[in-house]
Design an enzyme around this catalytic site. Structure first.
Site, PDB file in Angstrom:
ATOM      1  N   GLU A   1     -12.550   8.295   7.628  1.00 40.77           N
ATOM      2  CA  GLU A   1     -11.322   8.133   6.849  1.00 40.77           C
ATOM      3  C   GLU A   1     -11.165   9.212   5.775  1.00 40.77           C
ATOM      4  OE1 GLU A   1     -10.996   3.261   7.396  1.00 40.77           O
ATOM      5  OE2 GLU A   1     -11.544   4.088   5.442  1.00 40.77           O
TER       6      GLU A   1
ATOM      7  N   THR B   1      -9.940  -9.855   3.458  1.00 44.31           N
ATOM      8  CA  THR B   1      -8.704  -9.200   3.921  1.00 44.31           C
ATOM      9  C   THR B   1      -7.475 -10.062   3.629  1.00 44.31           C
ATOM     10  OG1 THR B   1      -9.944  -8.157   5.710  1.00 44.31           O
ATOM     11  CG2 THR B   1      -7.553  -8.263   5.968  1.00 44.31           C
TER      12      THR B   1
ATOM     13  N   HIS C   1      -6.916  -0.680   0.125  1.00 42.64           N
ATOM     14  CA  HIS C   1      -7.786  -0.458   1.289  1.00 42.64           C
ATOM     15  C   HIS C   1      -9.104   0.129   0.809  1.00 42.64           C
ATOM     16  CE1 HIS C   1      -9.327   1.088   5.121  1.00 42.64           C
ATOM     17  NE2 HIS C   1      -9.677   2.151   4.410  1.00 42.64           N
TER      18      HIS C   1
ATOM     19  N   ARG D   1      -8.020  -8.372  -4.260  1.00 38.63           N
ATOM     20  CA  ARG D   1      -7.042  -8.910  -3.316  1.00 38.63           C
ATOM     21  C   ARG D   1      -6.660 -10.345  -3.678  1.00 38.63           C
ATOM     22  NH1 ARG D   1      -9.417  -6.360   2.352  1.00 38.63           N
ATOM     23  NH2 ARG D   1      -8.205  -4.429   2.290  1.00 38.63           N
TER      24      ARG D   1
HETATM   25  N1  UDP Z   1      -3.625  -7.116   8.401  1.00 35.25           N
HETATM   26  C1  UDP Z   1      -2.616  -8.074   8.443  1.00 35.25           C
HETATM   27  N2  UDP Z   1      -2.806  -9.217   9.186  1.00 35.25           N
HETATM   28  C2  UDP Z   1      -3.973  -9.455   9.872  1.00 35.25           C
HETATM   29  C3  UDP Z   1      -4.989  -8.476   9.816  1.00 35.25           C
HETATM   30  C4  UDP Z   1      -4.794  -7.320   9.073  1.00 35.25           C
HETATM   31  O1  UDP Z   1      -1.559  -7.906   7.828  1.00 35.25           O
HETATM   32  O2  UDP Z   1      -4.101 -10.508  10.513  1.00 35.25           O
HETATM   33  C5  UDP Z   1      -3.419  -5.880   7.605  1.00 35.25           C
HETATM   34  C6  UDP Z   1      -3.999  -6.012   6.200  1.00 35.25           C
HETATM   35  O3  UDP Z   1      -3.163  -5.296   5.305  1.00 35.25           O
HETATM   36  C7  UDP Z   1      -5.359  -5.342   6.363  1.00 35.25           C
HETATM   37  C8  UDP Z   1      -5.048  -4.223   7.360  1.00 35.25           C
HETATM   38  O4  UDP Z   1      -4.090  -4.809   8.246  1.00 35.25           O
HETATM   39  O5  UDP Z   1      -5.862  -4.865   5.133  1.00 35.25           O
HETATM   40  C9  UDP Z   1      -6.237  -3.686   8.133  1.00 35.25           C
HETATM   41  O6  UDP Z   1      -6.919  -4.736   8.778  1.00 35.25           O
HETATM   42  P1  UDP Z   1      -8.517  -4.810   8.756  1.00 35.25           P
HETATM   43  O7  UDP Z   1      -8.915  -5.879   9.720  1.00 35.25           O
HETATM   44  O8  UDP Z   1      -9.117  -3.461   8.943  1.00 35.25           O
HETATM   45  O9  UDP Z   1      -8.837  -5.383   7.283  1.00 35.25           O
HETATM   46  P2  UDP Z   1      -9.469  -4.663   5.986  1.00 35.25           P
HETATM   47  O10 UDP Z   1     -10.540  -3.724   6.467  1.00 35.25           O
HETATM   48  O11 UDP Z   1      -8.330  -3.951   5.274  1.00 35.25           O
HETATM   49  O12 UDP Z   1     -10.021  -5.795   5.151  1.00 35.25           O
HETATM   50 MG    MG Z   2     -10.583  -2.280   7.950  1.00 31.39          MG
END
Ligand code: UDP
Ligand code: MG
Length: 150
Positions: free
Chosen positions: A138, A100, A127, A111
């Protein structure tokens, strides 16, 4: 053989950089099929529903701003949305994305290559659903049943 569907969203940072084709080509190279494709003018309501798991977290507001294109000069809130289908699609797509946090993602992942942290938000280009259950939820949120190939 485990045939799965997963939801992909190309985020505003990647749309601004015209990376949609490059990102899609990586999934096609994995042998995944495109089962749905559209440009969506996202609303805050839709994004809040999509990120229901972030409810109450301190970065939700920044994520919503980012996803609405406010940091990327996209006044129409456009998001490129895809349903991909293939064997173990959910896990294989997540592996192609990397972590992430784009600063922690392996450099060869999407990423790692295309993401950055800006305005306190992980602007990580794409995403993808985290589990098959999340994928179904989703896909139903972003696509009507008739917009996805069976
Ligand atoms: N995000 C962020 N800061 C954080 C955690 C998440 O900016 O500390 C944003 C990031 O764009 C991420 C999205 O929120 O992709 C959704 O978070 P999730 O934990 O679901 O991560 P993902 O499934 O996208 O890897
Ligand atoms: Mg997620």
């Amino acid at each position: 053989m485990l045939m799965e569907q997963t939801l992909i969203l190309i985020k505003p940072d990647a749309i601004e950089k015209r990376l949609t084709g490059i990102i899609l080509s990586r999934f096609e190279a994995l042998g995944l099929e495109i089962a749905g494709a559209k440009v969506v003018c996202a609303t805050e309501e839709l994004l809040r529903e999509h990120y229901a798991n972030l409810q109450g977290s301190p970065f939700l507001d920044g994520v919503l701003k980012f996803m609405l294109g406010e940091y990327n000069h996209l006044p129409d809130h456009r998001i490129h949305a895809f349903v991909l289908r293939g064997e173990n699609a959910v896990a294989r797509v997540r592996a192609a994305l990397g972590a992430t946090n784009p600063e922690k993602a392996d450099p060869w992942t999407l990423r790692g290559q295309f993401g950055c942290i800006k305005n306190g938000v992980m602007q990580n280009a794409v995403h993808a659903s985290g589990t098959p259950e999340e994928a179904q939820r989703e896909i139903n949120l972003w696509f009507k049943p008739e917009e996805v190939l069976k």
